[in-house]
Structures are given as C-alpha cells and as structure tokens.
Scaffold this motif. Structure first.
Motif, PDB file in Angstrom:
ATOM      1  N   ARG A 112       0.908  -1.153   0.041  1.00  0.00           N
ATOM      2  CA  ARG A 112       0.019   0.039   0.066  1.00  0.00           C
ATOM      3  C   ARG A 112       0.856   1.121  -0.087  1.00  0.00           C
ATOM      4  O   ARG A 112       1.940   1.486   0.627  1.00  0.00           O
ATOM      5  N   PRO A 113       0.335   2.267  -0.896  1.00  0.00           N
ATOM      6  CA  PRO A 113       1.389   3.262  -0.828  1.00  0.00           C
ATOM      7  C   PRO A 113       1.317   4.206   0.328  1.00  0.00           C
ATOM      8  O   PRO A 113       0.360   4.345   1.307  1.00  0.00           O
ATOM      9  N   GLY A 114       2.405   5.012   0.658  1.00  0.00           N
ATOM     10  CA  GLY A 114       2.464   5.605   1.819  1.00  0.00           C
ATOM     11  C   GLY A 114       2.623   4.984   3.287  1.00  0.00           C
ATOM     12  O   GLY A 114       2.419   5.426   4.324  1.00  0.00           O
TER      13      GLY A 114
END
Length: 150
Positions: free
Chosen positions: A132-134
C-alpha cells in the motif's frame, strides 16, 4: 490362461490374495471396466468404489475400497493398493459403505478448498498491506524497497 492372480492390500494388511480369478470389475473416474486374463498392462486410480471378481469356482466376491491404485501386469497379475478396504458378501451394504466413503472424501475435499481459499485471501491481504502506498518505512520494509540489494 488359467486365470488372474488378484491381490488387494491396505497399508496394514493383505485383504485378498487369490489365484484363478476369471474376471474382475472395477471403476475409475471414467466409469466401470472389466479385466479378463490376458489383459494388457494397465494402471489406473480408483475412487471409493466396489471391486467385484469371480473366482475359479464361479463365486462372486466384493470389496469396498476407499480410493486406491489398480495395476495389471503380464495379463495375469492384478494388484490393488488401497487406503481402506472392506470385504463382504452383501453388495448393497458395501455400496452403502462406498457412498459413505465418497461423502467423507467430498467433505474432506471441501474443507481443503476452504482452507486453501482462506490462506490465499490472507496472503493477498498481507501483500496489499505491504504494497500500500504511503506505508511507514521501518524494520518491516524489505531490503529492495529501500534501495538495498536483493
């Protein structure tokens, strides 16, 4: 030919060791089939089913099997290796036993599929969380995500 030599074995015992068998009937996933003396070499997987054979004196015999492997060698030797086997004279009772074994096998297959799907879903969730990004960097970050060597 004088007949077939039939052996039916489980991991714990020899259920049948008979010579002079004149015919045998079994079934695999493609359906029922017969074996006579002189049959070509053959190998098949047997599901839960009833094995039937006729001995030299003309008597008909039955054995309920819980899956197994049937081989024919030299047109004279038939060997069945199975997980479980029950000998009997009452065909209807053995067929009922086979239906029970098939139901138990189907239930085990169903439980295995559910467990496989559960493991797959868990792996996908972990991958999604991981990718997942971030997401915060930290000790759980793989070496290749931080520019390290693979």
């Amino acid at each position: 030919m004088s007949g077939l030599h039939l052996t039916v074995t489980t991991p714990m015992s020899v259920l049948v060791d008979e010579t002079g068998v004149t015919s045998l009937r079994a079934e695999d996933r493609s359906g029922a089939f017969g074996i006579l003396p002189g049959h070509t070499a053959f190998l098949t997987v047997l599901p839960a089913s009833v094995l039937r054979w006729r001995s030299a004196d003309g008597a008909l015999h039955f054995c309920a099997l819980r899956s197994g492997l049937l081989t024919v060698e030299r047109g004279e030797a038939v060997a069945v290796a199975c997980r479980e086997g029950v000998l009997g004279d009452d065909l209807h009772a053995l067929e009922a036993e086979v239906e029970s074994l098939r139901a138990a096998d189907a239930d085990a297959d169903r439980r295995e599929r559910v467990e496989q799907m559960r493991l797959h879903a868990s792996a996908v969730r972990q991958l999604m969380q991981y990718l997942r990004p971030g997401r915060p960097a930290g000790p759980t970050a793989p070496p290749f995500a931080s520019g390290g060597e693979c």
